[in-house]
Write a protein that holds these residues in place. Structure first.
Motif, PDB file in Angstrom:
ATOM      1  N   MET A 161       0.825  -1.200   0.000  1.00 30.50           N
ATOM      2  CA  MET A 161       0.000   0.000   0.000  1.00 30.50           C
ATOM      3  C   MET A 161       0.859   1.250   0.000  1.00 30.50           C
ATOM      4  O   MET A 161       2.004   1.242   0.467  1.00 30.50           O
ATOM      5  CB  MET A 161      -0.932  -0.012   1.220  1.00 30.50           C
ATOM      6  CG  MET A 161      -1.961  -1.121   1.186  1.00 30.50           C
ATOM      7  SD  MET A 161      -2.869  -1.327   2.750  1.00 30.50           S
ATOM      8  CE  MET A 161      -3.595   0.301   2.940  1.00 30.50           C
ATOM      9  N   ASN A 162       0.301   2.360  -0.515  1.00 30.32           N
ATOM     10  CA  ASN A 162       1.045   3.616  -0.556  1.00 30.32           C
ATOM     11  C   ASN A 162       1.040   4.299   0.808  1.00 30.32           C
ATOM     12  O   ASN A 162       0.285   3.928   1.722  1.00 30.32           O
ATOM     13  CB  ASN A 162       0.470   4.551  -1.639  1.00 30.32           C
ATOM     14  CG  ASN A 162      -0.984   4.904  -1.390  1.00 30.32           C
ATOM     15  OD1 ASN A 162      -1.361   5.322  -0.309  1.00 30.32           O
ATOM     16  ND2 ASN A 162      -1.815   4.729  -2.411  1.00 30.32           N
ATOM     17  N   GLY A 163       1.892   5.313   0.933  1.00 32.65           N
ATOM     18  CA  GLY A 163       2.060   5.982   2.218  1.00 32.65           C
ATOM     19  C   GLY A 163       0.801   6.641   2.736  1.00 32.65           C
ATOM     20  O   GLY A 163       0.549   6.654   3.947  1.00 32.65           O
ATOM     21  N   GLY A 164      -0.005   7.211   1.846  1.00 32.97           N
ATOM     22  CA  GLY A 164      -1.220   7.882   2.281  1.00 32.97           C
ATOM     23  C   GLY A 164      -2.204   6.927   2.936  1.00 32.97           C
ATOM     24  O   GLY A 164      -2.760   7.210   4.005  1.00 32.97           O
ATOM     25  N   ASN A 165      -2.430   5.777   2.306  1.00 36.87           N
ATOM     26  CA  ASN A 165      -3.359   4.801   2.873  1.00 36.87           C
ATOM     27  C   ASN A 165      -2.816   4.185   4.159  1.00 36.87           C
ATOM     28  O   ASN A 165      -3.575   3.887   5.087  1.00 36.87           O
ATOM     29  CB  ASN A 165      -3.651   3.701   1.856  1.00 36.87           C
ATOM     30  CG  ASN A 165      -4.508   4.196   0.703  1.00 36.87           C
ATOM     31  OD1 ASN A 165      -5.323   5.086   0.867  1.00 36.87           O
ATOM     32  ND2 ASN A 165      -4.316   3.618  -0.474  1.00 36.87           N
ATOM     33  N   ILE A 166      -1.494   3.992   4.224  1.00 33.16           N
ATOM     34  CA  ILE A 166      -0.902   3.475   5.458  1.00 33.16           C
ATOM     35  C   ILE A 166      -1.108   4.460   6.595  1.00 33.16           C
ATOM     36  O   ILE A 166      -1.472   4.084   7.718  1.00 33.16           O
ATOM     37  CB  ILE A 166       0.602   3.183   5.255  1.00 33.16           C
ATOM     38  CG1 ILE A 166       0.802   2.031   4.272  1.00 33.16           C
ATOM     39  CG2 ILE A 166       1.268   2.856   6.590  1.00 33.16           C
ATOM     40  CD1 ILE A 166       2.254   1.751   3.944  1.00 33.16           C
ATOM     41  N   LEU A 167      -0.910   5.755   6.314  1.00 31.46           N
ATOM     42  CA  LEU A 167      -1.082   6.779   7.347  1.00 31.46           C
ATOM     43  C   LEU A 167      -2.523   6.821   7.839  1.00 31.46           C
ATOM     44  O   LEU A 167      -2.778   6.896   9.055  1.00 31.46           O
ATOM     45  CB  LEU A 167      -0.672   8.137   6.798  1.00 31.46           C
ATOM     46  CG  LEU A 167      -0.807   9.328   7.767  1.00 31.46           C
ATOM     47  CD1 LEU A 167       0.088   9.127   8.977  1.00 31.46           C
ATOM     48  CD2 LEU A 167      -0.469  10.631   7.059  1.00 31.46           C
ATOM     49  N   LEU A 168      -3.482   6.736   6.937  1.00 35.28           N
ATOM     50  CA  LEU A 168      -4.884   6.745   7.341  1.00 35.28           C
ATOM     51  C   LEU A 168      -5.227   5.544   8.214  1.00 35.28           C
ATOM     52  O   LEU A 168      -5.941   5.667   9.221  1.00 35.28           O
ATOM     53  CB  LEU A 168      -5.780   6.764   6.098  1.00 35.28           C
ATOM     54  CG  LEU A 168      -5.868   8.082   5.325  1.00 35.28           C
ATOM     55  CD1 LEU A 168      -6.688   7.896   4.055  1.00 35.28           C
ATOM     56  CD2 LEU A 168      -6.464   9.178   6.194  1.00 35.28           C
ATOM     57  N   ALA A 169      -4.718   4.381   7.848  1.00 34.63           N
ATOM     58  CA  ALA A 169      -4.996   3.172   8.632  1.00 34.63           C
ATOM     59  C   ALA A 169      -4.398   3.279  10.029  1.00 34.63           C
ATOM     60  O   ALA A 169      -5.050   2.928  11.023  1.00 34.63           O
ATOM     61  CB  ALA A 169      -4.442   1.947   7.905  1.00 34.63           C
TER      62      ALA A 169
ATOM     63  N   GLY B 257      -5.858  -2.484   0.406  1.00 30.32           N
ATOM     64  CA  GLY B 257      -4.854  -3.533   0.542  1.00 30.32           C
ATOM     65  C   GLY B 257      -5.062  -4.659  -0.451  1.00 30.32           C
ATOM     66  O   GLY B 257      -4.106  -5.123  -1.096  1.00 30.32           O
ATOM     67  N   ARG B 258      -6.284  -5.116  -0.611  1.00 33.55           N
ATOM     68  CA  ARG B 258      -6.558  -6.200  -1.555  1.00 33.55           C
ATOM     69  C   ARG B 258      -6.287  -5.777  -3.001  1.00 33.55           C
ATOM     70  O   ARG B 258      -5.819  -6.576  -3.818  1.00 33.55           O
ATOM     71  CB  ARG B 258      -8.008  -6.649  -1.397  1.00 33.55           C
ATOM     72  CG  ARG B 258      -8.354  -7.895  -2.202  1.00 33.55           C
ATOM     73  CD  ARG B 258      -9.769  -8.330  -1.944  1.00 33.55           C
ATOM     74  NE  ARG B 258     -10.740  -7.312  -2.343  1.00 33.55           N
ATOM     75  CZ  ARG B 258     -12.055  -7.469  -2.265  1.00 33.55           C
ATOM     76  NH1 ARG B 258     -12.553  -8.592  -1.763  1.00 33.55           N
ATOM     77  NH2 ARG B 258     -12.869  -6.507  -2.642  1.00 33.55           N
TER      78      ARG B 258
ATOM     79  N   ALA C  90      -5.259 -14.392   3.701  1.00 32.73           N
ATOM     80  CA  ALA C  90      -5.358 -15.304   4.840  1.00 32.73           C
ATOM     81  C   ALA C  90      -4.943 -14.632   6.141  1.00 32.73           C
ATOM     82  O   ALA C  90      -5.673 -14.665   7.141  1.00 32.73           O
ATOM     83  CB  ALA C  90      -4.503 -16.537   4.586  1.00 32.73           C
ATOM     84  N   ILE C  91      -3.770 -13.982   6.137  1.00 32.95           N
ATOM     85  CA  ILE C  91      -3.265 -13.418   7.390  1.00 32.95           C
ATOM     86  C   ILE C  91      -4.017 -12.150   7.773  1.00 32.95           C
ATOM     87  O   ILE C  91      -4.230 -11.870   8.956  1.00 32.95           O
ATOM     88  CB  ILE C  91      -1.744 -13.164   7.290  1.00 32.95           C
ATOM     89  CG1 ILE C  91      -1.154 -12.953   8.689  1.00 32.95           C
ATOM     90  CG2 ILE C  91      -1.434 -11.981   6.371  1.00 32.95           C
ATOM     91  CD1 ILE C  91       0.363 -12.942   8.713  1.00 32.95           C
ATOM     92  N   ALA C  92      -4.448 -11.360   6.777  1.00 32.87           N
ATOM     93  CA  ALA C  92      -5.244 -10.171   7.086  1.00 32.87           C
ATOM     94  C   ALA C  92      -6.625 -10.563   7.596  1.00 32.87           C
ATOM     95  O   ALA C  92      -7.148  -9.955   8.542  1.00 32.87           O
ATOM     96  CB  ALA C  92      -5.366  -9.279   5.846  1.00 32.87           C
ATOM     97  N   GLY C  93      -7.230 -11.590   6.990  1.00 32.90           N
ATOM     98  CA  GLY C  93      -8.516 -12.069   7.478  1.00 32.90           C
ATOM     99  C   GLY C  93      -8.422 -12.614   8.890  1.00 32.90           C
ATOM    100  O   GLY C  93      -9.293 -12.364   9.738  1.00 32.90           O
ATOM    101  N   PHE C  94      -7.358 -13.349   9.168  1.00 32.93           N
ATOM    102  CA  PHE C  94      -7.104 -13.871  10.516  1.00 32.93           C
ATOM    103  C   PHE C  94      -7.004 -12.725  11.519  1.00 32.93           C
ATOM    104  O   PHE C  94      -7.594 -12.771  12.604  1.00 32.93           O
ATOM    105  CB  PHE C  94      -5.809 -14.692  10.484  1.00 32.93           C
ATOM    106  CG  PHE C  94      -5.276 -15.082  11.830  1.00 32.93           C
ATOM    107  CD1 PHE C  94      -5.813 -16.151  12.534  1.00 32.93           C
ATOM    108  CD2 PHE C  94      -4.212 -14.387  12.391  1.00 32.93           C
ATOM    109  CE1 PHE C  94      -5.310 -16.521  13.774  1.00 32.93           C
ATOM    110  CE2 PHE C  94      -3.700 -14.742  13.630  1.00 32.93           C
ATOM    111  CZ  PHE C  94      -4.250 -15.809  14.320  1.00 32.93           C
ATOM    112  N   THR C  95      -6.265 -11.672  11.157  1.00 34.70           N
ATOM    113  CA  THR C  95      -6.083 -10.529  12.048  1.00 34.70           C
ATOM    114  C   THR C  95      -7.388  -9.785  12.287  1.00 34.70           C
ATOM    115  O   THR C  95      -7.721  -9.427  13.429  1.00 34.70           O
ATOM    116  CB  THR C  95      -5.035  -9.567  11.462  1.00 34.70           C
ATOM    117  OG1 THR C  95      -3.806 -10.272  11.275  1.00 34.70           O
ATOM    118  CG2 THR C  95      -4.801  -8.390  12.397  1.00 34.70           C
ATOM    119  N   LEU C  96      -8.147  -9.539  11.233  1.00 36.93           N
ATOM    120  CA  LEU C  96      -9.396  -8.789  11.381  1.00 36.93           C
ATOM    121  C   LEU C  96     -10.424  -9.557  12.206  1.00 36.93           C
ATOM    122  O   LEU C  96     -11.194  -8.950  12.969  1.00 36.93           O
ATOM    123  CB  LEU C  96      -9.960  -8.444  10.005  1.00 36.93           C
ATOM    124  CG  LEU C  96      -9.147  -7.436   9.188  1.00 36.93           C
ATOM    125  CD1 LEU C  96      -9.797  -7.181   7.838  1.00 36.93           C
ATOM    126  CD2 LEU C  96      -8.972  -6.123   9.952  1.00 36.93           C
TER     127      LEU C  96
END
Length: 308
Positions: A151-159, A205-206, A222-228
């Protein structure tokens, strides 16, 4: 008929009077304050999780040394993930030793018909050290996932900002006033912030990870779904424990302990071992990570004069 005056006086003295003294109200005392805190079971659980986090920290640190020094970019996941379990170990050590704990006071009023109202004071332990831990570790967990997705920096910062808002408002809700909209208002803000985090991972992200190929995309899903899924259980536990107080402190500690172990050591081991066997997950972020800024982009005196 002759009346004995002495007998007459004695008979008069035994006659009950029509007036009686008023009945006094019974004395009412308030109950002893109740302290809801961890017992030996909860304290042992905190120590066990501290040991688990410490072992994970040692293992992840050792795994980072297996990466060649010349390829520093491959150590990025190792360093971020090691920091996650390090902060968690510090937090659990603080809670296990009796630090990082505050008490939230609640007064319950019990109304009675013929006697004055009574008040019961309840003091529930709130482990604010846990919120300090989450405010540091969950952004790092998001950073791992965002870097994996590309992901780009802008979306990472928002998250990351949405995640920090979620944790802080959860802390405010834990100390919020009972019986007012304030407590659940903070909780609602935390849930909205969590939806922003889900949006960033599930949509942006997807989309970005799909450009890295099927293997990385499947692993990220898989790992993002597990985390969420795990992160969704956290607010449910909060609502039952700190929110409605339908769970005692020991049960709260055990529930969060299971979630923290899944969300940190298990997540970290899954990420690092998969990363070592899947070169496509390597993050290339330029020379800054391995070489620093150096003289790139610096302004040197005299350059403009020479060019003039």
């Amino acid at each position: 008929m002759i009346v004995d005056p002495v007998s007459a006086l004695q008979a008069f003295a035994t006659v009950p009077t029509s007036s009686s003294s008023p009945t006094s109200l019974p004395t009412v005392t308030n109950p002893v304050p109740e302290y809801q805190k961890a017992t030996e079971t909860g304290e042992r659980t905190l120590w066990v999780v501290f040991v688990v986090m410490t072992i994970a920290m040692i293992v992840f640190s050792g795994m980072s040394w297996s990466v060649p020094i010349a390829d520093q970019s491959k150590r990025l996941y190792h360093i971020v993930t090691t920091l996650i379990v390090t902060f968690a170990a510090i937090s659990y050590f603080a809670m296990a030793t009796g630090h990082g704990i505050g008490y939230h006071h609640v007064r319950i009023t019990e109304q009675h018909e013929h006697v004055p109202d009574t008040h019961k004071d309840i003091y529930r332990a709130v482990y604010w050290a846990r919120y300090v831990d989450w405010s540091l570790t969950t952004p790092l967990l998001l950073l791992d996932l965002c870097l994996l997705a590309g992901m780009n920096g802008g979306n990472i910062l928002l998250a990351v900002v949405a995640d920090i808002i979620m944790i802080l408002t959860g802390l405010f809700a834990a100390f919020g006033s009972e019986g007012t909209p304030q407590k659940w208002g903070w909780y609602a803000i935390a849930c909205i912030a969590y939806l922003v985090v889900i949006w960033q991972l599930a949509v942006h992200g997807r989309h970005t990870v799909s450009q890295k190929g099927g293997k990385v995309a499947n692993f990220f899903a898989a790992i993002a779904g597990f985390t969420l899924i795990i992160w969704t259980v956290y607010p449910i536990i909060w609502g039952i424990a700190d929110g409605s107080r339908n769970m005692n402190v020991d049960e709260e500690i055990i529930s969060y302990a299971v979630l923290d172990i899944l969300a940190k050591p298990v997540f970290g081991a899954w990420l690092l071992f998969t990363h070592m066997s899947m070169p496509e997950t390597t993050v290339e972020i330029g020379g800054f990570w391995s070489q620093g800024l150096g003289n790139e982009g610096s302004i040197r005196v005299g350059d403009d004069d020479e060019g003039a």
